[in-house]
Design an enzyme around this catalytic site. Structure first.
Site, PDB file in Angstrom:
ATOM      1  N   CYS A   2      13.332 -26.712 -31.342  1.00 56.20           N
ATOM      2  CA  CYS A   2      14.794 -26.810 -31.350  1.00 56.20           C
ATOM      3  C   CYS A   2      15.435 -25.954 -30.252  1.00 56.20           C
ATOM      4  CB  CYS A   2      15.346 -26.337 -32.679  1.00 56.20           C
ATOM      5  SG  CYS A   2      14.618 -27.142 -34.084  1.00 56.20           S
ATOM      6  N   ARG A  27      11.696 -28.287 -24.195  1.00 60.30           N
ATOM      7  CA  ARG A  27      11.123 -27.587 -25.359  1.00 60.30           C
ATOM      8  C   ARG A  27      10.560 -28.571 -26.386  1.00 60.30           C
ATOM      9  NH1 ARG A  27      13.502 -22.174 -26.164  1.00 60.30           N
ATOM     10  NH2 ARG A  27      13.297 -22.464 -28.391  1.00 60.30           N
ATOM     11  N   TRP A  74      13.959 -30.459 -33.547  1.00 57.15           N
ATOM     12  CA  TRP A  74      12.563 -30.872 -33.692  1.00 57.15           C
ATOM     13  C   TRP A  74      12.307 -30.785 -35.188  1.00 57.15           C
ATOM     14  CZ3 TRP A  74       7.841 -28.796 -35.333  1.00 57.15           C
ATOM     15  CH2 TRP A  74       6.682 -29.422 -34.844  1.00 57.15           C
ATOM     16  N   ASN A 100      17.992 -22.856 -35.394  1.00 58.70           N
ATOM     17  CA  ASN A 100      16.564 -22.966 -35.061  1.00 58.70           C
ATOM     18  C   ASN A 100      15.804 -22.149 -36.093  1.00 58.70           C
ATOM     19  OD1 ASN A 100      17.343 -24.273 -32.788  1.00 58.70           O
ATOM     20  ND2 ASN A 100      16.631 -22.719 -31.341  1.00 58.70           N
ATOM     21  N   GLY A 101      14.658 -22.626 -36.525  1.00 59.23           N
ATOM     22  CA  GLY A 101      13.858 -21.871 -37.486  1.00 59.23           C
ATOM     23  C   GLY A 101      13.818 -22.570 -38.830  1.00 59.23           C
ATOM     24  N   GLU A 481     -10.202 -25.586 -23.319  1.00 59.06           N
ATOM     25  CA  GLU A 481      -8.907 -25.765 -22.651  1.00 59.06           C
ATOM     26  C   GLU A 481      -8.861 -27.112 -21.926  1.00 59.06           C
ATOM     27  OE1 GLU A 481      -6.045 -24.797 -22.667  1.00 59.06           O
ATOM     28  OE2 GLU A 481      -5.133 -25.172 -20.727  1.00 59.06           O
ATOM     29  N   LYS A 485      -6.129 -30.004 -22.744  1.00 54.43           N
ATOM     30  CA  LYS A 485      -5.225 -30.600 -21.744  1.00 54.43           C
ATOM     31  C   LYS A 485      -5.277 -32.116 -21.851  1.00 54.43           C
ATOM     32  CE  LYS A 485      -3.114 -28.088 -20.941  1.00 54.43           C
ATOM     33  NZ  LYS A 485      -3.166 -26.747 -21.426  1.00 54.43           N
ATOM     34  N   GLU A 488      -3.712 -33.450 -25.352  1.00 58.37           N
ATOM     35  CA  GLU A 488      -2.285 -33.299 -25.606  1.00 58.37           C
ATOM     36  C   GLU A 488      -1.414 -34.185 -24.717  1.00 58.37           C
ATOM     37  OE1 GLU A 488      -0.727 -29.289 -25.315  1.00 58.37           O
ATOM     38  OE2 GLU A 488      -1.776 -28.898 -23.461  1.00 58.37           O
ATOM     39  N   HIS A 504     -26.698 -28.993 -32.544  1.00 54.90           N
ATOM     40  CA  HIS A 504     -26.374 -28.741 -33.952  1.00 54.90           C
ATOM     41  C   HIS A 504     -25.372 -29.755 -34.499  1.00 54.90           C
ATOM     42  CE1 HIS A 504     -28.656 -25.061 -33.713  1.00 54.90           C
ATOM     43  NE2 HIS A 504     -28.050 -24.809 -32.561  1.00 54.90           N
ATOM     44  N   LYS A 603       7.478 -27.180 -26.496  1.00 54.76           N
ATOM     45  CA  LYS A 603       7.047 -26.162 -25.539  1.00 54.76           C
ATOM     46  C   LYS A 603       6.954 -24.792 -26.192  1.00 54.76           C
ATOM     47  CE  LYS A 603       5.849 -24.588 -21.581  1.00 54.76           C
ATOM     48  NZ  LYS A 603       4.437 -24.829 -21.243  1.00 54.76           N
TER      49      LYS A 603
HETATM   50  O1  M6R Z   1       4.182 -19.789 -25.657  1.00 54.44           O
HETATM   51  P1  M6R Z   1       2.773 -19.570 -26.127  1.00 54.44           P
HETATM   52  O2  M6R Z   1       1.824 -19.256 -25.039  1.00 54.44           O
HETATM   53  O3  M6R Z   1       2.693 -18.541 -27.222  1.00 54.44           O
HETATM   54  O4  M6R Z   1       2.345 -20.962 -26.739  1.00 54.44           O
HETATM   55  C1  M6R Z   1       1.114 -21.150 -27.365  1.00 54.44           C
HETATM   56  C2  M6R Z   1       0.824 -22.620 -27.564  1.00 54.44           C
HETATM   57  O5  M6R Z   1       1.805 -23.222 -28.339  1.00 54.44           O
HETATM   58  C3  M6R Z   1       0.698 -23.371 -26.229  1.00 54.44           C
HETATM   59  O6  M6R Z   1      -0.259 -22.801 -25.398  1.00 54.44           O
HETATM   60  C4  M6R Z   1       0.326 -24.850 -26.487  1.00 54.44           C
HETATM   61  O7  M6R Z   1      -0.977 -24.916 -26.996  1.00 54.44           O
HETATM   62  C5  M6R Z   1       0.451 -25.692 -25.219  1.00 54.44           C
HETATM   63  N1  M6R Z   1       0.879 -27.012 -25.568  1.00 54.44           N
HETATM   64  C6  M6R Z   1      -0.833 -25.842 -24.489  1.00 54.44           C
HETATM   65  O8  M6R Z   1      -0.772 -26.660 -23.384  1.00 54.44           O
END
Ligand code: M6R
Length: 608
Positions: A2, A27, A74, A100-101, A481, A485, A488, A504, A603
């Site tokens: 949000c 965001r 959101w 927000n929250g 990672e 990528k 997502e 395993h 974000k």
């Molecule tokens: O703002 P932050 O680094 O604390 O955020 C952590 C995760 O939400 C963030 O890295 C998320 O996994 C991204 N979408 C990764 O690309």
């Protein structure tokens, strides 16, 4: 997640609110809305979907209003819909609230208010705030908000207006960011400084349980005991906030290509070559505690968690510290024995991630030393920590984190170097690490110059529905990672595994339709990875390997290779991840995905 933007002043408010909403779009959100007041009447417009649909609804508006609040939502409580979008309002449509929250006790408050005759229209937790303020209002909005806050449990950033109270906006922060922007006879509030950047560079970051009251001629900040506070005005470099793709098709691609500079920003002015050591001003106040520390726990989420996992290997390599890395959402509920001899290091791009923040608060209660690596200047995490280091990488707009990840890895190395040199690391070793760090920007440029070749490989692999990513030691987190990528932004199923775990379980997945991305650069475990690759080949699995230039054995086994320059094994993940970022990007682009704003993601994850 949000977003909030509010304005009170003399200018027409709707264009300012709309511009702010667009700046907050990155965001992640599913609906948007605004409320403005003109001649004592509230004008509210909301819309499901994009900010552009809200804009379309406003195209006939001739509003001259000069104060109001707006929001991108959101969904947490209640589906994305026009009714559930914010602002939420009370029974008489005079109070408007954006939030927000999460309000944890909203159901019991709702029941109480229904008994008092309030009628609710939405499924949101936010609506109770509007009705509570309405219930407590007797002409004084500030008092009504204060009284209402007393009832609320949970984390929130709130902004409220009332159509009977001209030009006044009351905002409160508890656990969800609120930033005040100061202009000439005009004031702003937002959940993210990016929204304020075009209007002012003077900002105040509210702390938890603080309230700001803004009108067109003045502002003041109070705590919830109603005492006026003096807060520092920060001067923010607005240049770094340009929401401009600079000719790139997506922010993510621009941010991938910015990495030579963001890496340089991470170490510039922070190394003393002649002494083979780093110099981190932000850690100086706690350096004596740090050098004698026995244990370090790194906490973070998502991509920042993966950089924390690599951090564990880096600290183990360079220091005497006992290191653990834990996902913040797990850490916050564990019964850990922490004390002043434990340092807890939070890593966060946004500085606002709810789980990381809550985990830090838990560590603070138990007396640990709190440290941070954060990109968002002045955000909630740096406000809470005892000391820390900023990335200074500029805003990362693409939801998928790229440039901040590699910047975090450089900063982790600098911190480990600093502590390591106090704990017995030699000058020669320190110097060797510094020399290798300094070469990284050019090495990244070299990888980026191969983007066309990486794109061709990505297009070839874009036909598959499942991927396995494998790596070992420093590159086990790189594998995770890389898989994150891809999944997502392209919605393709991808799993990152420690290569030693293949036998395993995951090896049963392998066939000609299930390719593997193997991170096979030169280190202590390269031979082991080669064996894993042979096992995959024996089962008809296709292999794309990330390896070093001139690495012949990998080339023999893999179907395709992407070669990267050599560096120290502890820095190699910084180079290895760049082709993986590009690989994910080009596959997602080929599939026509919404790369900068993938579905369901935000974000900045400011709720648990
Ligand atoms: O703002 P932050 O680094 O604390 O955020 C952590 C995760 O939400 C963030 O890295 C998320 O996994 C991204 N979408 C990764 O690309």
């Amino acid at each position: 997640m949000c977003g909030i933007i509010c304005y009170t002043g003399k200018k027409k408010v709707i264009p300012i609110l709309m511009d702010g909403l667009k700046r907050l779009e990155y965001r992640g959100y599913d609906s948007a809305g605004l409320a403005v007041v003109e001649n004592g009447k509230t004008f509210m417009v909301k819309s499901k979907g994009k900010v552009s649909s809200l804009e379309a609804k406003l195209s006939d508006s001739s509003s001259e209003a000069t104060f109001g609040i707006a929001h991108t939502r959101w969904a947490t409580h209640g589906k994305p819909s026009e009714i559930n979008a914010h602002p939420q309002f009370g029974c008489n449509n005079k109070v408007s609230v954006v939030h927000n929250g999460i309000i944890e006790n909203y159901l019991e408050i709702k029941e109480e208010l229904i008994e008092k005759g309030h009628e609710f229209t939405s499924d949101t937790d936010t609506e109770v705030i509007a009705h509570l303020i309405e219930q407590n209002f007797n002409g004084d909005l500030e008092r009504a908000v204060l009284k209402s806050i007393e009832k609320l449990d949970g984390a929130f950033g709130i902004a409220a207006i009332h159509s009977d109270v001209d030009h006044k906006i009351v905002v409160v922060k508890r656990g969800s960011p609120i930033i005040i922007g100061i202009g000439e006879n005009e004031y702003f509030a937002a959940s993210d400084s990016t929204a304020l950047a075009p209007y002012t560079n003077q900002m105040i970051y509210l702390s938890d349980d603080e309230m700001a009251v803004l009108n067109s001629t003045e502002y003041y900040i109070k705590n919830l005991s109603n005492e006026v506070l003096k807060k520092k005005v920060e001067f923010v470099d607005s240049d770094i906030y340009t929401n401009d793709k600079k000719g790139f098709e997506h922010f993510m691609l621009k941010e991938i290509f910015e990495q030579p500079e963001t890496i340089e920003n991470a170490f510039r002015g922070r190394i003393i070559e002649s002494e083979g050591v780093s110099k981190l001003g932000g850690l100086e106040p706690v350096i004596d505690r740090l050098k004698n520390m026995k244990k370090l726990i790194i906490i973070s989420c998502g991509t920042s968690y993966y950089s924390g996992l690599i951090g564990r290997y880096i600290f183990e390599e360079l220091t005497e510290l006992n290191v653990e890395t834990e996902v913040a959402s797990e850490f916050r509920y564990r019964k850990l024995k922490l004390d002043k001899n434990v340092a807890v290091l939070a890593i966060s791009q946004s500085g606002e991630t709810a789980d990381t923040l809550a985990a830090l608060k838990e560590a603070k209660r138990k007396g640990a030393l709190l440290l941070g690596i954060v990109n968002g200047v002045g955000t909630s995490i740096p406000q809470l920590t005892d000391a820390g280091v900023y990335n200074h990488a500029g805003p990362e707009i693409g939801v998928a984190s790229t440039k901040i990840y590699t910047s975090q890895l450089v900063i982790l190395t600098l911190i480990a170097l600093l502590i390591g040199r106090y704990q017995g690391m030699s000058f020669t070793e320190g110097k060797e690490i510094i020399n290798a760090i300094k070469k990284l920007p050019d090495q990244i440029r070299e990888i980026l110059s191969n983007a066309k070749m990486i794109k061709e490989i990505a297009l070839k692999y874009s036909v598959y529905n499942d991927f396995l990513y494998i790596g070992r030691l420093f590159n086990f987190p790189t594998a995770m990672e890389g898989a994150l990528k891809l999944k997502e932004i392209s919605y393709i199923h991808a799993e990152g595994y420690a290569a030693g775990e293949m036998k395993h379980g995951p090896i049963s997945l392998i066939d000609e339709n299930f390719p593997t991305v193997a991170i096979a650069t030169d280190d202590l475990v390269l031979e082991k990875i080669l064996s894993n690759m042979e096992e995959i080949k024996a089962r008809d699995g296709k292999i794309l390997a990330i390896t070093n230039e001139g690495e012949k054995k990998v080339k023999k086994i893999a179907d395709d290779i992407i070669a990267v320059p050599r560096t120290l094994p502890l820095l190699q993940p910084i180079l290895n991840v760049i082709p993986l970022q590009l690989f994910a990007y080009y596959i997602a682009d080929e599939k026509g995905c919404n790369i900068d704003k993938p579905r369901n993601l935000a974000k900045s994850v400011t709720v648990e």
